[in-house]
Design a protein around this motif. Structure first.
Motif, short mmCIF file in Angstrom:
data_model
loop_
_atom_site.label_atom_id
_atom_site.label_comp_id
_atom_site.label_asym_id
_atom_site.label_seq_id
_atom_site.Cartn_x
_atom_site.Cartn_y
_atom_site.Cartn_z
N UNK A 160 18.37 -27.28 0.83
CA UNK A 160 19.00 -27.98 -0.01
C UNK A 160 20.51 -28.25 0.60
N UNK A 161 21.07 -29.45 0.67
CA UNK A 161 22.51 -29.90 0.96
C UNK A 161 23.22 -30.06 -0.40
N UNK A 162 24.04 -29.23 -0.62
CA UNK A 162 24.72 -29.09 -2.06
C UNK A 162 26.47 -29.15 -1.61
N UNK A 163 27.09 -29.90 -2.55
CA UNK A 163 28.40 -30.00 -2.70
C UNK A 163 29.07 -28.62 -2.65
N UNK A 165 14.15 -21.00 -10.93
CA UNK A 165 13.57 -19.88 -10.20
C UNK A 165 13.04 -20.12 -8.85
N UNK A 166 14.11 -20.97 -8.23
CA UNK A 166 13.93 -21.46 -6.73
C UNK A 166 14.71 -20.61 -5.82
N UNK A 167 14.00 -20.07 -4.63
CA UNK A 167 14.89 -19.79 -3.60
C UNK A 167 15.16 -20.56 -2.44
N UNK A 168 16.03 -21.31 -2.16
CA UNK A 168 16.15 -22.30 -1.00
C UNK A 168 17.35 -21.97 -0.02
N UNK A 169 17.24 -22.53 1.26
CA UNK A 169 18.30 -22.30 2.05
C UNK A 169 19.30 -23.31 1.69
N UNK A 170 20.41 -23.02 1.35
CA UNK A 170 21.39 -24.03 1.05
C UNK A 170 22.54 -24.34 2.40
N UNK A 171 22.94 -25.43 2.40
CA UNK A 171 24.00 -26.07 3.22
C UNK A 171 25.21 -26.78 2.60
N UNK A 172 26.25 -26.15 2.71
CA UNK A 172 27.43 -27.06 1.99
C UNK A 172 27.53 -28.56 2.81
N UNK A 173 27.73 -29.27 1.85
CA UNK A 173 28.04 -30.58 2.46
C UNK A 173 28.94 -31.32 1.42
N UNK A 174 30.35 -31.34 1.65
CA UNK A 174 31.54 -31.85 0.67
C UNK A 174 32.28 -32.79 1.51
N UNK A 175 33.26 -33.11 0.77
CA UNK A 175 34.35 -34.21 1.48
C UNK A 175 34.99 -33.70 2.56
N UNK A 222 26.58 -39.41 -3.98
CA UNK A 222 27.18 -40.66 -3.54
C UNK A 222 27.90 -41.37 -4.57
N UNK A 223 27.77 -41.29 -5.74
CA UNK A 223 28.70 -42.11 -7.02
C UNK A 223 29.55 -41.28 -7.23
N UNK A 224 30.94 -41.66 -6.34
CA UNK A 224 32.05 -40.79 -6.34
C UNK A 224 31.93 -39.09 -5.80
N UNK A 225 31.09 -39.25 -5.05
CA UNK A 225 30.36 -37.70 -4.50
C UNK A 225 29.99 -38.00 -3.00
N UNK A 226 30.01 -36.61 -2.24
CA UNK A 226 29.62 -36.73 -0.86
C UNK A 226 28.24 -37.38 -0.64
N UNK A 227 27.98 -37.77 0.61
CA UNK A 227 26.49 -38.22 1.01
C UNK A 227 26.44 -39.40 1.77
N UNK A 228 27.66 -40.33 1.75
CA UNK A 228 27.54 -41.70 2.35
C UNK A 228 27.34 -41.61 3.86
N UNK A 229 28.20 -40.54 4.46
CA UNK A 229 28.06 -40.58 5.94
C UNK A 229 26.73 -40.15 6.35
#
Length: 288
Positions: free
Chosen positions: A39-42, A55-65, A95-102
């Motif tokens: 999960x790539x999260x802001x 109830x989920x455990x996932x590997x998280x990656x930070x993806x922000x501006x 992507x709606x005024x949030x990261x992700x476009x690149x």
């Protein structure tokens, strides 16, 4: 998703998450989050609480501006190794005024699969309940933080006939509405949506001159995130079309007979134009 056959690329899922009410998370979004490898999260702390709630455990990656250009490559490498990734933002649709476009643009350039998992979006939710025209709207995102920049950004929009939509933070909302009044006119119709889908969801609507004092008087008026919606300008030549009603002439005829507020209401019913705009025009003609 986990278990892709060797050599197959993973899928990048663009997953909409709640803007307030957790019950708005769709079953498809939950199923997708439960199946992806990463999960790539802001904000990993914020999104970690959402995953914990599910109830989920996932590997998280930070993806922000501030790190998207540097971090996108490693996420794309995950996809090319066959791992599927869910991109989520702090709230709403990524992507709606949030990261992700690149990330999304580069994924498509590499021929990877990008799939949207639609759901909550603050601007769409606000527009659906605002009572403003929605056949055409212009989403402008966040206005500049400083007054000079804000007014400069608003100036080219004075004659825009589509409904205007902005996001605004609580500590700038009063200044932003004041600048809207200064640039677009305090008679322009405006609707503010605050704390959408949350316990204290509130809509403020009317002319800017009416909404600003209402916002200032509300002890909660500078709390929570805002969607700002403004009725578009009347199209140029609105009154010049053949057979169109001469609204100014009508207002001048009515002013000696009734109060300005009633003049604006009647003129709006006959012309189809904004009552708030006609109220301001009646005041101007009365002064003349």
């Amino acid at each position: 998703m986990t278990g892709n056959k060797e050599g197959a690329s993973g899928v990048l899922y663009i997953v909409a998450t709640p803007i307030g009410n957790l019950d708005d998370l769709s079953p498809r979004a939950v199923a997708t989050l439960s199946r992806v490898d990463v999960v790539a999260a802001e904000d990993t702390r914020h999104s970690g609480r959402l995953l914990q709630h599910l109830g989920l455990q996932k590997r998280l990656i930070a993806l922000h501006d501030h790190n998207e250009r540097d971090r996108a490559g490693s996420i794309l490498d995950e996809l090319e190794r066959g791992h599927s990734v869910a991109l989520i933002s702090d709230a709403g649709t990524p992507l709606i005024s949030d990261p992700g476009y690149v990330l999304v643009r580069e994924a498509r350039r590499r021929g990877l699969t990008v799939t949207p998992i639609p759901g909550p979006c603050a601007l769409v939710a606000a527009l659906s309940a605002a009572g403003l025209p929605t056949d055409r709207f212009l989403f402008v995102g966040f206005l500049p933080a400083k007054r000079t920049g804000r007014r400069a950004a608003l100036e080219p929009l004075r004659q825009e006939s589509a409904t205007l939509v902005f996001y605004e933070s609580p500590h700038r909302i009063l200044d932003a509405v004041s600048d809207i009044a200064a640039v677009l006119g305090d008679s322009r119709e405006i609707v503010l949506g605050r704390e959408l889908t949350k316990t204290f969801e509130t809509f403020y609507s009317g002319a800017v001159a009416e909404v600003l004092p209402a916002l200032e008087a509300d002890p909660h008026g500078t709390k929570g995130e805002f969607v700002v919606m403004i009725r578009g300008a009347e199209p140029a030549g609105h009154d010049d079309e053949e057979g169109a009603l001469d609204v100014d002439h009508l207002i001048r005829l009515l002013l000696p007979e009734m109060p300005v507020k009633k003049v604006a209401k009647l003129a709006a019913e006959l012309s189809g134009r904004s009552k708030n705009d006609l109220y301001q025009r009646a005041l101007e003609l009365k002064q003349d």
